[in-house]
Write a protein that holds these residues in place. Structure first.
Motif, PDB file in Angstrom:
ATOM      1  N   UNK A  47     -14.397   0.605  12.108  1.00  0.00           N
ATOM      2  CA  UNK A  47     -15.533   0.806  13.016  1.00  0.00           C
ATOM      3  C   UNK A  47     -16.661   1.621  12.396  1.00  0.00           C
ATOM      4  N   UNK A  48     -16.322   2.488  11.434  1.00  0.00           N
ATOM      5  CA  UNK A  48     -17.332   3.309  10.778  1.00  0.00           C
ATOM      6  C   UNK A  48     -18.070   2.586   9.668  1.00  0.00           C
ATOM      7  N   UNK A  49     -17.693   1.330   9.400  1.00  0.00           N
ATOM      8  CA  UNK A  49     -18.376   0.553   8.379  1.00  0.00           C
ATOM      9  C   UNK A  49     -17.724   0.588   7.018  1.00  0.00           C
ATOM     10  N   UNK A  50     -16.625   1.345   6.870  1.00  0.00           N
ATOM     11  CA  UNK A  50     -15.913   1.386   5.604  1.00  0.00           C
ATOM     12  C   UNK A  50     -14.799   0.356   5.574  1.00  0.00           C
ATOM     13  N   UNK A  51     -13.919   0.495   4.602  1.00  0.00           N
ATOM     14  CA  UNK A  51     -12.778  -0.413   4.473  1.00  0.00           C
ATOM     15  C   UNK A  51     -11.496   0.334   4.815  1.00  0.00           C
ATOM     16  N   UNK A  52     -10.590  -0.344   5.485  1.00  0.00           N
ATOM     17  CA  UNK A  52      -9.305   0.282   5.781  1.00  0.00           C
ATOM     18  C   UNK A  52      -8.562   0.589   4.481  1.00  0.00           C
ATOM     19  N   UNK A  53      -8.650  -0.329   3.526  1.00  0.00           N
ATOM     20  CA  UNK A  53      -8.104  -0.113   2.190  1.00  0.00           C
ATOM     21  C   UNK A  53      -9.248  -0.270   1.191  1.00  0.00           C
ATOM     22  N   UNK A  54      -9.565   0.771   0.449  1.00  0.00           N
ATOM     23  CA  UNK A  54     -10.653   0.717  -0.512  1.00  0.00           C
ATOM     24  C   UNK A  54     -10.305  -0.092  -1.747  1.00  0.00           C
ATOM     25  N   UNK A  55     -11.303  -0.347  -2.566  1.00  0.00           N
ATOM     26  CA  UNK A  55     -11.143  -1.211  -3.732  1.00  0.00           C
ATOM     27  C   UNK A  55     -10.158  -0.651  -4.758  1.00  0.00           C
ATOM     28  N   UNK A  56     -10.194   0.652  -4.983  1.00  0.00           N
ATOM     29  CA  UNK A  56      -9.305   1.243  -5.991  1.00  0.00           C
ATOM     30  C   UNK A  56      -7.837   1.050  -5.604  1.00  0.00           C
ATOM     31  N   UNK A  57      -7.537   1.318  -4.328  1.00  0.00           N
ATOM     32  CA  UNK A  57      -6.138   1.179  -3.889  1.00  0.00           C
ATOM     33  C   UNK A  57      -5.718  -0.288  -3.841  1.00  0.00           C
ATOM     34  N   UNK A  58      -6.626  -1.159  -3.401  1.00  0.00           N
ATOM     35  CA  UNK A  58      -6.304  -2.584  -3.337  1.00  0.00           C
ATOM     36  C   UNK A  58      -6.048  -3.144  -4.733  1.00  0.00           C
ATOM     37  N   UNK A  59      -6.837  -2.717  -5.704  1.00  0.00           N
ATOM     38  CA  UNK A  59      -6.638  -3.160  -7.089  1.00  0.00           C
ATOM     39  C   UNK A  59      -5.268  -2.716  -7.593  1.00  0.00           C
ATOM     40  N   UNK A  60      -4.902  -1.467  -7.300  1.00  0.00           N
ATOM     41  CA  UNK A  60      -3.601  -0.937  -7.696  1.00  0.00           C
ATOM     42  C   UNK A  60      -2.475  -1.723  -7.034  1.00  0.00           C
ATOM     43  N   UNK A  61      -2.653  -2.084  -5.773  1.00  0.00           N
ATOM     44  CA  UNK A  61      -1.662  -2.877  -5.045  1.00  0.00           C
ATOM     45  C   UNK A  61      -1.495  -4.257  -5.682  1.00  0.00           C
ATOM     46  N   UNK A  62      -2.598  -4.912  -5.971  1.00  0.00           N
ATOM     47  CA  UNK A  62      -2.542  -6.239  -6.593  1.00  0.00           C
ATOM     48  C   UNK A  62      -1.786  -6.175  -7.910  1.00  0.00           C
ATOM     49  N   UNK A  63      -2.067  -5.171  -8.713  1.00  0.00           N
ATOM     50  CA  UNK A  63      -1.379  -5.008 -10.004  1.00  0.00           C
ATOM     51  C   UNK A  63       0.110  -4.747  -9.802  1.00  0.00           C
ATOM     52  N   UNK A  64       0.453  -3.992  -8.776  1.00  0.00           N
ATOM     53  CA  UNK A  64       1.858  -3.664  -8.509  1.00  0.00           C
ATOM     54  C   UNK A  64       2.637  -4.889  -8.056  1.00  0.00           C
ATOM     55  N   UNK A  65       2.018  -5.712  -7.207  1.00  0.00           N
ATOM     56  CA  UNK A  65       2.668  -6.945  -6.747  1.00  0.00           C
ATOM     57  C   UNK A  65       2.842  -7.914  -7.919  1.00  0.00           C
ATOM     58  N   UNK A  66       1.833  -7.999  -8.783  1.00  0.00           N
ATOM     59  CA  UNK A  66       1.919  -8.875  -9.957  1.00  0.00           C
ATOM     60  C   UNK A  66       3.043  -8.437 -10.886  1.00  0.00           C
ATOM     61  N   UNK A  67       3.189  -7.121 -11.073  1.00  0.00           N
ATOM     62  CA  UNK A  67       4.254  -6.603 -11.937  1.00  0.00           C
ATOM     63  C   UNK A  67       5.624  -6.859 -11.326  1.00  0.00           C
ATOM     64  N   UNK A  68       5.734  -6.727 -10.003  1.00  0.00           N
ATOM     65  CA  UNK A  68       7.000  -7.021  -9.323  1.00  0.00           C
ATOM     66  C   UNK A  68       7.373  -8.483  -9.536  1.00  0.00           C
ATOM     67  N   UNK A  69       6.410  -9.375  -9.390  1.00  0.00           N
ATOM     68  CA  UNK A  69       6.700 -10.793  -9.607  1.00  0.00           C
ATOM     69  C   UNK A  69       7.209 -11.030 -11.028  1.00  0.00           C
ATOM     70  N   UNK A  70       6.576 -10.426 -12.005  1.00  0.00           N
ATOM     71  CA  UNK A  70       7.002 -10.599 -13.397  1.00  0.00           C
ATOM     72  C   UNK A  70       8.410 -10.059 -13.615  1.00  0.00           C
TER      73      UNK A  70
END
Length: 427
Positions: A47-70
């Motif tokens: 509601x304040x115009x920001x993101x619930x999950x910011x770009x830095x954390x989302x990038x870290x999450x994507x990398x973590x999921x990719x590593x788990x898959x590998x």
């Protein structure tokens, strides 16, 4: 006799070692279906115009999921990537792959437990069980010397009792092999753009970088112990002793138990080791969340009275979040947080204390800002710490470990402020 297949629903437990649901599923089923669901709810605009999950954390999450898959693929398995509401996606997958049971790790914060309950209710209509496991804490809930409802509200008391009367369980090994059903579509790991987020800008003023995943977590652990030993032999600065392991702990790329046993392996004395305090605080806030639940999100916390607020809230909060308060150390810390998604714990205490005590700002807005920005955001640790500082959580006067340092103590020569208040330097 038909084959038994268990769906393993990964959430904040993105690792193959010391992962009870993964190991137990391989023992109890003929085949397992590892699944990670990217829930759009976590990538919405607030509601304040920001993101619930910011770009830095989302990038870290994507990398973590990719590593788990590998890592699962190295065990002859795979990770099915899905997108949508877990309460809809998990039952659909359960029907498609003829699942007999679903395993997942239990969370403690209200939002996450609500999601679990929705999934559980949807599976129950299919006469399927959602089995809950406890795997996010150093000390297992069943090994505590008191029931959850009687957990001491004083961290000192909690620390003394668990260290005296409880033991840390051994870490579990990874499965030797994972047998999966034939997956028709394993799904693609999304990009930040597909999640509706901008790419984070790399600021060259940062002295560290974070890469998500279990593999990187163990590299960080090795780096920490090497630096820690150098520090205590007088050959390095005190700042190198900070573990910076919290992002990997937050997503479960490494477990608290694994870190504990690494400390035991590397150190002669572990009682006052800084890593032990970090792990105990994480445990404490998770158990306190279990005890007090939604009260940690209320302005009055579980004290029944919210802190006094200044009249010009919007103006003060904008100054604080953008690092324009005029207090060099506070502003520098907010610049670093906004640019990198990470600041040291002492900086977090300092900026939170300044917002709540000096500006008389709304502590819940500060907690929400940290939720968006912090790469290591964890509901219990974040909201627990903010409530603590605001005086509506656990009483800091009862805790000798909680003594926020002043900006002068943290940056006596002003070097940190000079670095982060200089013009942005983008790679």
């Amino acid at each position: 006799m038909s084959e038994r297949t268990i769906l393993v629903w990964f959430r904040n437990d993105l690792r193959v070692h010391d992962n009870e649901i993964l190991l137990e599923a391989t023992r109890k089923a003929d085949k397992i279906l590892p699944v990670y669901v990217f829930d759009p709810h976590y990538f919405t605009v607030t509601p304040g115009g920001g993101y619930k999950t910011g770009s830095h954390r989302a990038k870290f999450l994507i990398e973590s999921v990719a590593d788990l898959r590998q890592n699962l693929q190295k065990l002859a398995g795979d990770l099915l990537i899905a997108h949508g509401n877990p309460a809809e996606v998990i039952p659909q997958l359960a029907a498609q792959y003829e699942i007999n049971e679903v395993y997942h790790h239990r969370e403690v914060a209200l939002e996450e437990t609500n999601i679990s309950e929705e999934v559980e209710a949807a599976l129950w209509k299919m006469k399927l069980n959602l089995k809950h496991f406890i795997g996010h804490t150093l000390y297992h809930k069943e090994d505590l010397p008191f029931p959850i409802k009687d957990i001491p509200d004083s961290f000192n008391t909690f620390k003394k009792k668990v260290e005296r009367d409880s033991n840390v369980r051994p870490s579990l090994s990874a499965p030797q092999e994972i047998i999966i059903p034939t997956i028709t579509d394993a799904g693609e790991i999304p990009t930040l753009e597909q999640l509706g987020l901008p790419q984070p800008v790399i600021d060259t003023r940062a002295s560290y970088t974070f890469k998500g995943g279990e593999t990187a977590a163990w590299q960080q652990l090795e780096k920490f112990f090497a630096n820690y030993h150098l520090t205590h032999s007088g050959k390095n600065s005190r700042n190198s002793a900070a573990s910076k392991l919290s992002p990997w702990l937050a997503l479960g790329c490494v477990s608290p138990r694994q870190v504990y046993w690494e400390v035991v392996k590397h150190e002669h004395e572990i009682g006052n080791h800084p890593m032990m305090l970090e792990l105990l605080w994480r445990d404490y806030f998770r158990f306190m969340f279990k005890k007090h639940s939604r009260q940690f999100f209320d302005p009055e916390g579980f004290k029944g009275s919210a802190p006094e607020l200044a009249d010009n809230q919007e103006e003060l909060f904008e100054q604080w979040k953008n690092g324009t308060t005029g207090v060099p150390f506070v502003d520098a810390s907010m610049h670093e947080l906004n640019a990198t998604g990470f600041i040291a714990n002492a900086n977090r205490q300092a900026v939170a204390t300044y917002l709540v005590k000096d500006l008389k700002g709304d502590w819940t807005r500060g907690a929400q800002w940290f939720e968006e920005k912090l790469i290591d955001y964890s509901p219990a640790s974040n909201w627990g710490n903010w409530a603590y500082i605001a005086g509506v959580g656990n009483d800091p006067r009862e805790n000798r470990y909680f003594s926020p340092k002043s900006p002068t103590e943290l940056d006596p020569k002003g070097e940190y402020a000079k670095l982060w208040l200089a013009e942005e330097n983008v790679a």
